[in-house]
Design an enzyme around this catalytic site. Sequence first.
Site, short mmCIF file in Angstrom:
data_model
loop_
_atom_site.label_atom_id
_atom_site.label_comp_id
_atom_site.label_asym_id
_atom_site.label_seq_id
_atom_site.Cartn_x
_atom_site.Cartn_y
_atom_site.Cartn_z
N HIS A 73 0.83 -1.21 0.00
CA HIS A 73 0.00 0.00 0.00
C HIS A 73 0.86 1.25 0.00
O HIS A 73 0.57 2.22 -0.72
CB HIS A 73 -0.93 -0.03 1.22
CG HIS A 73 -1.66 1.25 1.43
ND1 HIS A 73 -1.36 2.12 2.46
CD2 HIS A 73 -2.66 1.84 0.73
CE1 HIS A 73 -2.15 3.17 2.39
NE2 HIS A 73 -2.96 3.03 1.36
N GLU A 76 2.00 2.11 -3.39
CA GLU A 76 0.97 2.78 -4.21
C GLU A 76 1.09 4.30 -4.08
O GLU A 76 0.97 5.03 -5.06
CB GLU A 76 -0.41 2.29 -3.75
CG GLU A 76 -1.58 3.03 -4.36
CD GLU A 76 -2.80 2.91 -3.47
OE1 GLU A 76 -3.09 1.83 -2.93
OE2 GLU A 76 -3.47 3.96 -3.27
N GLU A 156 -2.79 8.13 7.61
CA GLU A 156 -3.98 7.51 7.01
C GLU A 156 -4.48 6.38 7.91
O GLU A 156 -5.69 6.23 8.10
CB GLU A 156 -3.64 6.97 5.63
CG GLU A 156 -4.83 6.32 4.92
CD GLU A 156 -4.46 5.76 3.55
OE1 GLU A 156 -3.40 6.12 3.03
OE2 GLU A 156 -5.23 4.95 3.02
#
Length: 452
Positions: A73, A76, A156
């Site tokens: 992730h 990304e 996040e």
Amino acid sequence: MKRILVAAGLLAFAAAGALAEPATETSAPSSFMLDNGLQVVVVPDHRAPVVTHMVWYKVGAVDEAPGKSGIAHLFEHVMFKETRNIGPEEFTSIVQRSGGQLNAFTSWDYTAYFERVHKDQLGKMMELEAERMVNLIINDDPEGPFISERDVVKEERRQRLDNNPAALLQEMVLTEFWKGHPYEITVIGLMDEVNALTPQDGLDFYREYYSPENAILVVAGDVTEEGVRALAEQHYGPLQPTGEAHDQRKWQPVAPLAETKLITHSDPKVRQPVWSRYYLGTSFNRDPERALALEVGLEVLGGGLTSRLYQTLVEEQKVAINVATFAWTTLHDEGPAVIYGTPVDGVSLEDLDAAVMAEIEKILAEGFTEDEVRRARNKLAATAIYQTDSQSAMANHYGANLALGFTLEEIASYPDEVRAVTPDEALAAVRAVFGADQNYITSHLLPAEGDL
């Protein structure tokens, strides 16, 4: 032949009449391979002069090395930062100046990047994606792309998971559900492991997984195979494979739950208690016939306002605000089949648990009728059609299924197979999952003590 999970795109094609689209505006998808191993899939859709350009990498959280959770992730994020020939933050601004939209997402099974633009910009999108496939910059600069995005991902996680009681409880349950399996850790990763990821980890990950032979390019929209082939050969064709990418995924069968457990989480932010039960389900990759039958059976059992559980527990007995069932069948490996509900005021989670399970036991003893199974099949088909009445959804559908190992032919077989599920098959699938001999995890999401 394997069945396919959500055959939305093909259902859309099969139901062209229902969508009131002229048959000439769409045609069957096609696929070809470049010499460097990049698979290219073309999904013609001439309803508007736009294209959706997606690059799918066959890597996800399932492939992360021990102690490196979250790197798929994080990567990304890093992919949008800077390359040898694209300056910091320029990738996004170039797409947006072209009037396009872009984003990316990571799952346990794959990572995908997409742009939606006017068809005249397709070549530019290929140029950009080809550039970051081989020329990404990763360095030790504290203000650089890797370390700065590592901090973004940590924030996040705080916002989307640590401060969300329902998401936090689900992480606790799934960690227990998949204990010992590569799905055990959530896609965003554990905070301490994300914090410890280094730029060298990023470079190693990039070389191992980001290479044309480990990617699938999907182009959906106002295009032809010939046009896409020419642009793909121009922009992706010159890329050389790293020689380190491989297809040795870490998928493995999920072990049955060893015991039944209760996991409880309370938080002042919770206003309404929620009860859930997680059983071992299946997946379309592991057991396609059973997965299809399970989805039909769960639709009859708890698939909406007309389902058996909703009608009895919400409408008749009035012990729940809602109750439903669903299954995670679209992962490569087995996922959970879930029953959940929210009690009305004055009904405890224990009483709701007893009411739901008594009704399920009764339904599974009585069986399903032909009419309700037919309605469930039609609803699943209709939902698939409506969800994919968009170009980007079709690109997403084909990319996800191909990344999981399905072929275009297998995708095309879905419409006939979903219509062929019988009441006996649907009932058998649900009975097998919710059988009295099966272990499960119950979760209770509760307000903080004193807030009840």
